[in-house]
Design a protein around this motif. Structure first.
Motif, PDB file in Angstrom:
ATOM      1  N   LEU A   5       1.167 -10.036  -1.143  1.00  0.00           N
ATOM      2  CA  LEU A   5       1.649 -10.166   0.233  1.00  0.00           C
ATOM      3  C   LEU A   5       3.063  -9.599   0.360  1.00  0.00           C
ATOM      4  CD1 LEU A   5       0.259 -13.713   1.044  1.00  0.00           C
ATOM      5  CD2 LEU A   5      -0.510 -11.548   2.040  1.00  0.00           C
ATOM      6  N   SER A   6       3.889  -9.829  -0.624  1.00  0.00           N
ATOM      7  CA  SER A   6       5.250  -9.275  -0.619  1.00  0.00           C
ATOM      8  C   SER A   6       5.225  -7.757  -0.700  1.00  0.00           C
ATOM      9  CB  SER A   6       6.059  -9.836  -1.784  1.00  0.00           C
ATOM     10  OG  SER A   6       6.271 -11.211  -1.595  1.00  0.00           O
ATOM     11  N   LYS A   9       5.481  -5.275   2.247  1.00  0.00           N
ATOM     12  CA  LYS A   9       6.780  -4.940   2.836  1.00  0.00           C
ATOM     13  C   LYS A   9       7.528  -3.883   2.022  1.00  0.00           C
ATOM     14  CE  LYS A   9       7.090  -9.482   4.893  1.00  0.00           C
ATOM     15  NZ  LYS A   9       7.701 -10.775   4.897  1.00  0.00           N
ATOM     16  N   ALA A  40      -2.202 -15.508   6.224  1.00  0.00           N
ATOM     17  CA  ALA A  40      -1.052 -14.598   6.248  1.00  0.00           C
ATOM     18  C   ALA A  40      -1.089 -13.717   7.493  1.00  0.00           C
ATOM     19  CB  ALA A  40      -1.032 -13.734   4.983  1.00  0.00           C
ATOM     20  N   SER A  44       2.007 -13.246  10.136  1.00  0.00           N
ATOM     21  CA  SER A  44       2.708 -11.972   9.923  1.00  0.00           C
ATOM     22  C   SER A  44       3.180 -11.321  11.209  1.00  0.00           C
ATOM     23  CB  SER A  44       1.792 -10.980   9.199  1.00  0.00           C
ATOM     24  OG  SER A  44       1.632 -11.342   7.867  1.00  0.00           O
ATOM     25  N   ASP A  45       4.047 -10.332  11.006  1.00  0.00           N
ATOM     26  CA  ASP A  45       4.457  -9.477  12.114  1.00  0.00           C
ATOM     27  C   ASP A  45       3.371  -8.410  12.309  1.00  0.00           C
ATOM     28  OD1 ASP A  45       4.768  -7.681  10.022  1.00  0.00           O
ATOM     29  OD2 ASP A  45       6.935  -7.525  10.209  1.00  0.00           O
ATOM     30  N   GLY A  48       2.530  -6.295   9.154  1.00  0.00           N
ATOM     31  CA  GLY A  48       1.793  -7.099   8.189  1.00  0.00           C
ATOM     32  C   GLY A  48       0.360  -7.332   8.639  1.00  0.00           C
ATOM     33  N   ARG A  49       0.183  -7.598   9.931  1.00  0.00           N
ATOM     34  CA  ARG A  49      -1.169  -7.824  10.453  1.00  0.00           C
ATOM     35  C   ARG A  49      -2.035  -6.578  10.291  1.00  0.00           C
ATOM     36  NH1 ARG A  49       0.351 -11.369  15.832  1.00  0.00           N
ATOM     37  NH2 ARG A  49       0.745 -13.278  14.658  1.00  0.00           N
ATOM     38  N   LEU A  52      -3.030  -6.414   6.619  1.00  0.00           N
ATOM     39  CA  LEU A  52      -3.938  -7.512   6.306  1.00  0.00           C
ATOM     40  C   LEU A  52      -5.301  -7.300   6.968  1.00  0.00           C
ATOM     41  CD1 LEU A  52      -1.270 -10.291   6.556  1.00  0.00           C
ATOM     42  CD2 LEU A  52      -2.527  -9.670   4.470  1.00  0.00           C
TER      43      LEU A  52
END
Length: 155
Positions: A5-6, A9, A40, A44-45, A48-49, A52
């Motif tokens: 997940l990190s 970014k 997540a 998320s922003d 991120g979405r 994902l």
């Protein structure tokens, strides 16, 4: 999963894409990982979405019942938009569960289902035509709206 997940970014796009692929692989084998991806996505922003959502697509159709279940209680339209995009990408496989959402108490989930079915288009027509005859007024109305958007007026 936290490290993956990190990695979404990371400055390097290849790292992000690799993380998406690894997440999908893990989620195919472990429903807890799948649930973590969905959780997540909710938190998320936009960027991120997007990543994902790509991971969920790569998992494949096993995500359908999980997203449908989550949609039942999700009220954030910006999250539902991603659920709907993923579900619509699976085409005919998503039609029955999406139509079933028309009977949900959650109006936002019904709207997402309608938008996804509209995107699916022709493969959803038979189920929509059947739903337009439902005894449930809300189901009939939802199906009718999608049918009209698809240019079907006589049913």
């Amino acid at each position: 999963m936290e490290a993956l997940l990190s990695a979404l970014k990371a400055e390097n796009l290849d790292e992000r894409h690799a993380a998406v692929a690894q997440m999908a692989e893990r989620a195919r084998e472990n429903t807890d990982d799948l649930r973590q991806i969905i959780a997540a996505l909710r938190a998320s922003d936009l960027t991120g979405r997007w990543y994902l959502g790509r991971a969920l697509l790569k998992v494949g159709t096993p995500v359908i019942p999980h997203l449908i279940t989550e949609a039942e209680t999700e009220t954030d339209v910006s999250v539902l938009k991603y659920y709907g995009a993923v579900l619509a990408s699976f085409g005919a496989e998503s039609v029955a569960p999406l139509v079933a959402l028309f009977s949900s108490e959650n109006a936002a989930a019904r709207g997402m289902a309608g938008a996804a079915l509209e995107k699916i288009g022709e493969p959803a027509l038979d189920a929509l035509l059947e739903s337009a005859k439902s005894e449930n007024q809300t189901v009939r109305l939802c199906a009718g709206i999608v049918l009209m958007k698809l240019g079907v007026y006589n049913y």
